[in-house]
Design a protein around this motif. Structure first.
Motif, short mmCIF file in Angstrom:
data_model
loop_
_atom_site.label_atom_id
_atom_site.label_comp_id
_atom_site.label_asym_id
_atom_site.label_seq_id
_atom_site.Cartn_x
_atom_site.Cartn_y
_atom_site.Cartn_z
N ARG A 67 0.84 -1.20 0.00
CA ARG A 67 0.00 0.00 0.00
C ARG A 67 0.88 1.24 0.00
N ALA A 68 0.25 2.37 -0.28
CA ALA A 68 1.01 3.62 -0.41
C ALA A 68 1.77 3.98 0.86
N THR A 69 1.27 3.58 2.01
CA THR A 69 1.90 3.94 3.28
C THR A 69 2.98 2.95 3.72
N ASP A 70 3.17 1.87 2.97
CA ASP A 70 4.14 0.84 3.36
C ASP A 70 5.54 1.20 2.87
N THR A 71 6.50 1.14 3.77
CA THR A 71 7.90 1.24 3.35
C THR A 71 8.45 -0.13 3.00
N GLY B 163 -3.69 12.72 -11.92
CA GLY B 163 -2.68 11.84 -12.49
C GLY B 163 -1.74 11.37 -11.39
N PRO B 164 -0.57 10.86 -11.75
CA PRO B 164 0.39 10.39 -10.74
C PRO B 164 0.79 11.49 -9.76
N GLN B 165 1.13 11.08 -8.54
CA GLN B 165 1.52 12.01 -7.48
C GLN B 165 0.45 13.08 -7.22
N ARG B 166 -0.81 12.71 -7.44
CA ARG B 166 -1.96 13.59 -7.18
C ARG B 166 -1.89 14.87 -8.00
N SER B 167 -1.20 14.82 -9.13
CA SER B 167 -1.17 15.97 -10.02
C SER B 167 -2.55 16.15 -10.66
N LEU B 168 -2.94 17.39 -10.91
CA LEU B 168 -4.24 17.68 -11.51
C LEU B 168 -4.09 17.67 -13.02
N ARG B 169 -4.74 16.72 -13.67
CA ARG B 169 -4.66 16.63 -15.13
C ARG B 169 -5.69 17.51 -15.82
N GLY B 170 -6.80 17.81 -15.13
CA GLY B 170 -7.82 18.63 -15.75
C GLY B 170 -9.12 18.57 -14.97
N ALA B 171 -10.14 19.20 -15.55
CA ALA B 171 -11.47 19.22 -14.94
C ALA B 171 -12.47 18.63 -15.93
#
Length: 250
Positions: A28-32, A190-198
């Motif tokens: 998961r995203a929180t796992d190292t 998109g990846p890394q919570r980037s905003l691709r659009g609306a």
């Protein structure tokens, strides 16, 4: 005709692939890192089976074994992610989603991105109705008026920290850009919570009556969630809103 042994081998091969994916999906995203016991608990597989599959995953750089005996995801996944992103094109994914929205809502559907202090309509599918919101591909519209413009401002992590994003994953407006025009818009990540659009649906405000809004909003959020996943983004905000039984706009 393949023999039973061939079929068994193919079946076993498919099962092995599915188990290998189950191991990768356990992270998961929180796992190292994860221990063998944690992987076993999350996958429900025997440790002996996991160790056998992990040996192949380590060999292919999909998993790394750390000095303390725990496991991390390997560099091959990053390589595959880079290939996916390089091959990803908005025009392969956005227009089909807009057509689906128009079919479900009978309102015009658009996809906007930010361009300076304006927003540009990259893709548009018109409503089949004769009375509709008239937007064309390439139109430049205000960023501070209309649901899509407000989404591009409110959900951009370059402008607003993610923990200050609106709680509801959409914005509803009436008469901001043009009188008697209503719109509902949702972010696409998109990846890394980037905003691709609306992603937005719009039309005459009389057709955005309170009794119709729940179905329209649900259709929009489902499309935004699906498009976010296709573009490699995290659809958690939409899933959380659905789990919480989020209210519809008024």
């Amino acid at each position: 005709m393949p023999s039973d042994m061939d079929n068994d081998q193919k079946s076993g091969g498919v099962a092995a692939v599915e188990r290998a994916f189950a191991i990768l999906n356990a992270f998961r995203a929180t796992d190292t890192s994860l221990t063998l016991n944690e992987i076993a608990l999350r996958t429900g597989m025997y440790k002996s089976t996991i160790l056998r599959l992990i040996a192949s995953l380590v060999h292919e750089h999909c998993i790394v074994r750390l000095d303390d005996g725990s496991y991390q995801l390997g560099s091959m996944l990053l390589h595959w992610g880079g290939l996916y992103q390089a091959a990803l094109r908005l025009d392969d994914h956005v227009p089909p989603m807009l057509r689906r929205l128009v079919q479900e809502t009978e309102e015009g559907a658009s996809f906007f991105t930010r361009e300076g202090n304006l927003r540009v309509c990259l893709f548009r599918v018109d409503s089949p109705r004769s009375v509709r919101d008239h937007i064309r591909t390439g139109d430049l519209l205000p960023l501070d008026r209309g649901a899509a413009g407000r989404v591009l401002q409110a959900f951009d992590r370059m402008l607003v920290p993610p923990d200050e994003f609106p709680r509801q994953p959409y914005i509803f407006t009436v008469g901001e850009r043009e009188p008697d025009i209503a719109a509902i818009a949702a972010p696409v990540f998109g990846p890394q919570r980037s905003l691709r659009g609306a992603l937005a649906i719009s039309g005459p405000s009389v057709r955005f009556a309170p009794e119709l809004l729940p179905a329209m909003t649900n259709a929009l959020l489902k499309a935004a969630s699906d498009l976010t996943r296709r573009l490699g983004g995290d659809a958690t905000p939409f899933e959380r809103w659905e789990r919480e039984g989020g209210a519809t706009p008024r």
